[in-house]
Design a protein around this motif. Structure first.
Motif, PDB file in Angstrom:
ATOM      1  N   THR A 407       0.826  -1.209   0.000  1.00 48.70           N
ATOM      2  CA  THR A 407       0.000   0.000   0.000  1.00 48.70           C
ATOM      3  C   THR A 407       0.861   1.260   0.000  1.00 48.70           C
ATOM      4  O   THR A 407       0.562   2.241  -0.690  1.00 48.70           O
ATOM      5  CB  THR A 407      -0.934   0.000   1.223  1.00 48.70           C
ATOM      6  OG1 THR A 407      -1.756  -1.169   1.185  1.00 48.70           O
ATOM      7  CG2 THR A 407      -1.815   1.238   1.231  1.00 48.70           C
ATOM      8  N   LYS A 408       1.954   1.232   0.757  1.00 50.25           N
ATOM      9  CA  LYS A 408       2.877   2.370   0.745  1.00 50.25           C
ATOM     10  C   LYS A 408       3.433   2.608  -0.651  1.00 50.25           C
ATOM     11  O   LYS A 408       3.528   3.761  -1.113  1.00 50.25           O
ATOM     12  CB  LYS A 408       4.041   2.114   1.711  1.00 50.25           C
ATOM     13  CG  LYS A 408       3.705   2.276   3.180  1.00 50.25           C
ATOM     14  CD  LYS A 408       4.977   2.094   4.001  1.00 50.25           C
ATOM     15  CE  LYS A 408       4.716   2.316   5.477  1.00 50.25           C
ATOM     16  NZ  LYS A 408       5.951   2.164   6.273  1.00 50.25           N
ATOM     17  N   ALA A 409       3.811   1.532  -1.339  1.00 49.90           N
ATOM     18  CA  ALA A 409       4.369   1.666  -2.685  1.00 49.90           C
ATOM     19  C   ALA A 409       3.342   2.220  -3.660  1.00 49.90           C
ATOM     20  O   ALA A 409       3.665   3.068  -4.512  1.00 49.90           O
ATOM     21  CB  ALA A 409       4.880   0.307  -3.169  1.00 49.90           C
ATOM     22  N   THR A 413       3.610   6.228  -5.721  1.00 48.47           N
ATOM     23  CA  THR A 413       3.973   6.219  -7.136  1.00 48.47           C
ATOM     24  C   THR A 413       2.730   6.260  -8.011  1.00 48.47           C
ATOM     25  O   THR A 413       1.619   5.959  -7.562  1.00 48.47           O
ATOM     26  CB  THR A 413       4.791   4.963  -7.483  1.00 48.47           C
ATOM     27  OG1 THR A 413       4.027   3.790  -7.120  1.00 48.47           O
ATOM     28  CG2 THR A 413       6.119   4.943  -6.737  1.00 48.47           C
ATOM     29  N   ALA A 414       2.939   6.617  -9.278  1.00 47.78           N
ATOM     30  CA  ALA A 414       1.846   6.680 -10.243  1.00 47.78           C
ATOM     31  C   ALA A 414       1.728   5.364 -10.990  1.00 47.78           C
ATOM     32  O   ALA A 414       2.742   4.695 -11.274  1.00 47.78           O
ATOM     33  CB  ALA A 414       2.085   7.820 -11.234  1.00 47.78           C
ATOM     34  N   ALA A 415       0.503   4.982 -11.318  1.00 51.59           N
ATOM     35  CA  ALA A 415       0.262   3.727 -12.010  1.00 51.59           C
ATOM     36  C   ALA A 415       0.925   3.724 -13.388  1.00 51.59           C
ATOM     37  O   ALA A 415       0.936   4.739 -14.091  1.00 51.59           O
ATOM     38  CB  ALA A 415      -1.236   3.480 -12.148  1.00 51.59           C
ATOM     39  N   GLY A 416       1.478   2.563 -13.771  1.00 53.91           N
ATOM     40  CA  GLY A 416       2.042   2.404 -15.095  1.00 53.91           C
ATOM     41  C   GLY A 416       3.420   2.997 -15.285  1.00 53.91           C
ATOM     42  O   GLY A 416       3.928   3.035 -16.411  1.00 53.91           O
ATOM     43  N   THR A 417       4.052   3.453 -14.225  1.00 54.44           N
ATOM     44  CA  THR A 417       5.375   4.080 -14.343  1.00 54.44           C
ATOM     45  C   THR A 417       6.463   3.117 -13.888  1.00 54.44           C
ATOM     46  O   THR A 417       6.203   2.195 -13.104  1.00 54.44           O
ATOM     47  CB  THR A 417       5.457   5.347 -13.484  1.00 54.44           C
ATOM     48  OG1 THR A 417       5.279   4.985 -12.101  1.00 54.44           O
ATOM     49  CG2 THR A 417       4.375   6.342 -13.890  1.00 54.44           C
ATOM     50  N   ARG A 420       6.657   2.932 -10.156  1.00 53.56           N
ATOM     51  CA  ARG A 420       5.699   2.051  -9.494  1.00 53.56           C
ATOM     52  C   ARG A 420       6.226   0.612  -9.462  1.00 53.56           C
ATOM     53  O   ARG A 420       6.164  -0.065  -8.434  1.00 53.56           O
ATOM     54  CB  ARG A 420       4.357   2.126 -10.228  1.00 53.56           C
ATOM     55  CG  ARG A 420       3.337   1.041  -9.910  1.00 53.56           C
ATOM     56  CD  ARG A 420       2.825   1.107  -8.478  1.00 53.56           C
ATOM     57  NE  ARG A 420       2.141   2.334  -8.175  1.00 53.56           N
ATOM     58  CZ  ARG A 420       0.839   2.562  -8.406  1.00 53.56           C
ATOM     59  NH1 ARG A 420       0.101   1.627  -8.996  1.00 53.56           N
ATOM     60  NH2 ARG A 420       0.282   3.712  -8.063  1.00 53.56           N
ATOM     61  N   GLU A 421       6.764   0.140 -10.587  1.00 55.92           N
ATOM     62  CA  GLU A 421       7.288  -1.225 -10.657  1.00 55.92           C
ATOM     63  C   GLU A 421       8.455  -1.420  -9.695  1.00 55.92           C
ATOM     64  O   GLU A 421       8.537  -2.434  -8.991  1.00 55.92           O
ATOM     65  CB  GLU A 421       7.732  -1.527 -12.090  1.00 55.92           C
ATOM     66  CG  GLU A 421       8.186  -2.972 -12.290  1.00 55.92           C
ATOM     67  CD  GLU A 421       8.526  -3.270 -13.732  1.00 55.92           C
ATOM     68  OE1 GLU A 421       9.175  -4.305 -13.984  1.00 55.92           O
ATOM     69  OE2 GLU A 421       8.148  -2.467 -14.613  1.00 55.92           O
ATOM     70  N   ALA A 422       9.358  -0.438  -9.643  1.00 54.23           N
ATOM     71  CA  ALA A 422      10.496  -0.531  -8.730  1.00 54.23           C
ATOM     72  C   ALA A 422      10.042  -0.490  -7.274  1.00 54.23           C
ATOM     73  O   ALA A 422      10.581  -1.199  -6.412  1.00 54.23           O
ATOM     74  CB  ALA A 422      11.481   0.607  -9.011  1.00 54.23           C
ATOM     75  N   ALA A 423       9.038   0.349  -6.994  1.00 57.13           N
ATOM     76  CA  ALA A 423       8.532   0.463  -5.623  1.00 57.13           C
ATOM     77  C   ALA A 423       7.880  -0.833  -5.163  1.00 57.13           C
ATOM     78  O   ALA A 423       8.037  -1.254  -4.017  1.00 57.13           O
ATOM     79  CB  ALA A 423       7.539   1.617  -5.527  1.00 57.13           C
ATOM     80  N   LEU A 424       7.136  -1.483  -6.063  1.00 59.97           N
ATOM     81  CA  LEU A 424       6.488  -2.744  -5.703  1.00 59.97           C
ATOM     82  C   LEU A 424       7.522  -3.849  -5.474  1.00 59.97           C
ATOM     83  O   LEU A 424       7.361  -4.680  -4.573  1.00 59.97           O
ATOM     84  CB  LEU A 424       5.499  -3.157  -6.797  1.00 59.97           C
ATOM     85  CG  LEU A 424       4.241  -2.300  -6.911  1.00 59.97           C
ATOM     86  CD1 LEU A 424       3.396  -2.732  -8.104  1.00 59.97           C
ATOM     87  CD2 LEU A 424       3.410  -2.378  -5.628  1.00 59.97           C
ATOM     88  N   ASP A 425       8.573  -3.844  -6.281  1.00 61.94           N
ATOM     89  CA  ASP A 425       9.634  -4.829  -6.091  1.00 61.94           C
ATOM     90  C   ASP A 425      10.315  -4.615  -4.736  1.00 61.94           C
ATOM     91  O   ASP A 425      10.576  -5.567  -3.995  1.00 61.94           O
ATOM     92  CB  ASP A 425      10.659  -4.713  -7.218  1.00 61.94           C
ATOM     93  CG  ASP A 425      11.796  -5.713  -7.057  1.00 61.94           C
ATOM     94  OD1 ASP A 425      11.526  -6.927  -7.119  1.00 61.94           O
ATOM     95  OD2 ASP A 425      12.946  -5.270  -6.867  1.00 61.94           O
ATOM     96  N   ALA A 426      10.594  -3.353  -4.404  1.00 67.42           N
ATOM     97  CA  ALA A 426      11.203  -3.041  -3.110  1.00 67.42           C
ATOM     98  C   ALA A 426      10.260  -3.385  -1.965  1.00 67.42           C
ATOM     99  O   ALA A 426      10.697  -3.844  -0.895  1.00 67.42           O
ATOM    100  CB  ALA A 426      11.585  -1.565  -3.057  1.00 67.42           C
ATOM    101  N   ALA A 427       8.955  -3.190  -2.177  1.00 64.52           N
ATOM    102  CA  ALA A 427       7.976  -3.489  -1.134  1.00 64.52           C
ATOM    103  C   ALA A 427       7.958  -4.978  -0.803  1.00 64.52           C
ATOM    104  O   ALA A 427       7.830  -5.366   0.364  1.00 64.52           O
ATOM    105  CB  ALA A 427       6.586  -3.032  -1.575  1.00 64.52           C
ATOM    106  N   THR A 428       8.095  -5.829  -1.825  1.00 66.31           N
ATOM    107  CA  THR A 428       8.128  -7.269  -1.583  1.00 66.31           C
ATOM    108  C   THR A 428       9.341  -7.648  -0.744  1.00 66.31           C
ATOM    109  O   THR A 428       9.254  -8.452   0.197  1.00 66.31           O
ATOM    110  CB  THR A 428       8.147  -8.034  -2.911  1.00 66.31           C
ATOM    111  OG1 THR A 428       6.980  -7.706  -3.669  1.00 66.31           O
ATOM    112  CG2 THR A 428       8.165  -9.538  -2.678  1.00 66.31           C
ATOM    113  N   LYS A 429      10.499  -7.062  -1.074  1.00 66.11           N
ATOM    114  CA  LYS A 429      11.715  -7.355  -0.309  1.00 66.11           C
ATOM    115  C   LYS A 429      11.590  -6.843   1.125  1.00 66.11           C
ATOM    116  O   LYS A 429      11.989  -7.519   2.079  1.00 66.11           O
ATOM    117  CB  LYS A 429      12.917  -6.724  -0.997  1.00 66.11           C
ATOM    118  CG  LYS A 429      13.252  -7.337  -2.353  1.00 66.11           C
ATOM    119  CD  LYS A 429      14.441  -6.642  -2.990  1.00 66.11           C
ATOM    120  CE  LYS A 429      14.783  -7.265  -4.343  1.00 66.11           C
ATOM    121  NZ  LYS A 429      15.932  -6.614  -5.001  1.00 66.11           N
ATOM    122  N   GLN A 430      11.026  -5.652   1.278  1.00 67.83           N
ATOM    123  CA  GLN A 430      10.891  -5.090   2.622  1.00 67.83           C
ATOM    124  C   GLN A 430       9.896  -5.879   3.467  1.00 67.83           C
ATOM    125  O   GLN A 430      10.114  -6.092   4.663  1.00 67.83           O
ATOM    126  CB  GLN A 430      10.471  -3.626   2.529  1.00 67.83           C
ATOM    127  CG  GLN A 430      11.567  -2.703   2.007  1.00 67.83           C
ATOM    128  CD  GLN A 430      11.096  -1.263   1.896  1.00 67.83           C
ATOM    129  OE1 GLN A 430       9.896  -0.984   1.866  1.00 67.83           O
ATOM    130  NE2 GLN A 430      12.039  -0.343   1.820  1.00 67.83           N
TER     131      GLN A 430
END
Length: 504
Positions: A407-409, A413-417, A420-430
């Motif tokens: 949810t933080k990611a 970030t904006a959708a489709g950017t 956003r993809e990098a933030a979601l990847d970092a969110a999974t690791k975190q």
């Protein structure tokens, strides 16, 4: 097995095939959030890794809690230990297991989930083989038993690495169910060791269908069985599991989660749910033995024989954990967690009520043991309700962890950017790192609960038990208030509806 980013080869029927392996058991291209990838390849690979992860984690839990029921048999095998000493033996593996969860979590991104599963499964040979030796030596001192019991904590670390690993394999929409199944399979190891150990060692189990061994108790048999299974788990991980390149990160990167307030809030709540589950599971055999059973006439004594019922609490808590994950996927983790704490408050109060009806020190008289026996069905029923609530709370809190970081990611970030993809990847690791931190802190409850029941400063074990349940009830009230205040009270900047929609 490695998945590449090249186009998938297609058969004559048009069905996609699994890409060619290029780097042993490392998967380079892993996109669980891509529906086409998930249906064609990801789902099958994830399920295979989940199945063997459950098996390895299941064994880890069994070894972790092997002292929970074997401690009740030590006196029968000739070791003269007091109730306080036995509760400490039960508590020590939980302390070590909780401390190991953090490095075990960091080991997954560092070495790979499959590789670390092999190592962690092989390490279970240490506590099992030491256990097998110690219980066959009548002269083994108590301090040696304490050290050997502490090594059983190696099994407790398996949970954190297993959960962190599986978190990488599944898409956000399926994490609650997948993590719930993975955790439940592991948690069932507690119930199974408590169910099977009395049978394996000749102490009578399965509600008396299996008779006690004429040659007495042989605790080493259980250790040999689980040592053999640890070898099986190691070999199975080698041949059947995979590492994810996308899960790679450094311990410094993962430790960033300790700076987030949500990490510590969830760790606090997890003390209440999982800490209660593992602590009650560890203490239940001794609680039954001390309050409802008299040793004479041997071998099954008078009153309630602890080996027949010790496994039921862990079984119920394990079975309801996937339900907690499913309910959290459907209704939101915070609502389910609050309901779980409400049920735990009610359940502990009713357990406390049954304890007030008991007569202390049943070993002083067979008549006292028989009188206490009449209250056992109420004690067991209410205690099982508490176990069920802890399982639901375990599942719902673990669903909340990845949802919070995702949810933080999404909000930042904006959708489709690409951001956003990098933030979601970092969110999974975190979130995987947070699982380790939260699991480590939460498991401390498994150490504190048996110590609270032992209470060496209280002469009467029953009084110590009642006092402990009073403290536990008050703690659950605090947990419920924290859940409501942090996640359910209408936030100033974010609506409660959006929180629930995100699975929090």
């Amino acid at each position: 097995m490695t998945l590449t980013s090249e186009p998938e080869p297609v058969t004559d029927a048009g069905a996609p095939q699994e890409p060619v392996r290029t780097r042993g058991r490392w998967i380079d291209d892993w996109r669980p959030e891509d529906p086409a990838f998930w249906e064609a390849t990801g789902q099958r690979v994830a399920r295979r890794n989940l199945a063997w992860s459950i098996f390895a984690e299941h064994l880890g839990f069994s070894v972790w809690l092997i002292w929970s029921v074997s401690s009740a048999f030590l006196v029968a095998q000739g070791f003269a230990f007091s109730p306080q000493q036995l509760f400490l033996l039960v508590a020590l593996p939980n302390l070590v297991g909780s401390l190991l969860r953090l490095p075990y979590t960091f080991a997954v991104p560092l070495f790979g989930g499959r590789n670390w599963t092999m190592v962690s499964a092989a390490l279970l040979l240490v506590p099992t083989l030491l256990f097998a030796y110690a219980v066959t030596q009548p002269g083994t001192p108590y301090w040696a038993f304490c050290l050997i019991a502490a090594t059983a904590g190696l099994g407790g670390g398996n949970f954190a690495s297993s959960m962190a690993n599986i978190n990488f394999f599944y898409p956000a929409a399926k994490k609650g169910a997948a993590l719930g199944l993975n955790a439940a399979g592991g948690n069932l190891g507690v119930s199974l060791i408590q169910f099977l150990l009395p049978v394996i060692v000749g102490g009578a189990g399965v509600f008396g269908i299996v008779q006690a061994s004429d040659g007495g108790i042989h605790l080493e048999r259980a250790a040999w069985v689980y040592a053999g299974l640890a070898v099986v788990a190691t070999v199975a991980a080698y041949f059947c599991m995979d590492n994810l390149t996308t899960a790679k990160s450094s311990p410094r990167e993962q430790l960033q989660v300790v700076k987030h307030r949500q990490t510590w809030v969830m760790a606090f709540l997890y003390i209440g749910t999982f800490g209660s589950f593992i602590g009650y599971s560890a203490a239940m055999p001794l609680l039954i033995k001390l309050n409802f059973w008299v040793a004479d006439p041997a071998p099954l004594g008078t009153g309630i024989y602890f080996a027949y019922f010790a496994f039921l609490g862990a079984l119920v808590g394990s079975m309801t954990r996937p339900l907690g994950g499913w309910l959290a996927d459907r209704y939101g983790g915070s609502k389910v967690t609050l309901a779980a704490f409400a049920a735990m408050i009610a359940g502990t109060l009713m357990v406390l009520w049954t304890l007030t009806q008991l007569t202390p020190n049943p070993t002083a008289s067979v008549a006292i043991a028989e009188d206490n026996r009449s209250w056992f069905p109420w004690f067991l029923a209410f205690f099982l309700c508490v176990f069920a609530a802890t399982g639901i709370g375990n599942g719902s809190t673990y669903k909340m962890i990845p949802a919070i970081w995702r949810t933080k990611a999404l909000r930042s970030t904006a959708a489709g950017t690409p951001e956003r993809e990098a933030a979601l990847d970092a969110a999974t690791k975190q979130s995987s790192a947070a699982i380790g931190v939260i699991g480590a802190v939460g498991a401390l409850g498994g150490f504190l609960i048996p110590l609270a029941f032992s209470s060496p400063w209280v002469d009467d074990p029953l009084s110590a038990t009642k006092g402990a349940f009073v403290v536990f009830t008050a703690f659950y009230v605090v947990c419920a208030v924290v859940t409501w205040a942090v996640f359910l009270r209408r936030p100033r900047t974010v609506s409660a509806t959006s929180m629930a929609g995100a699975g929090i």
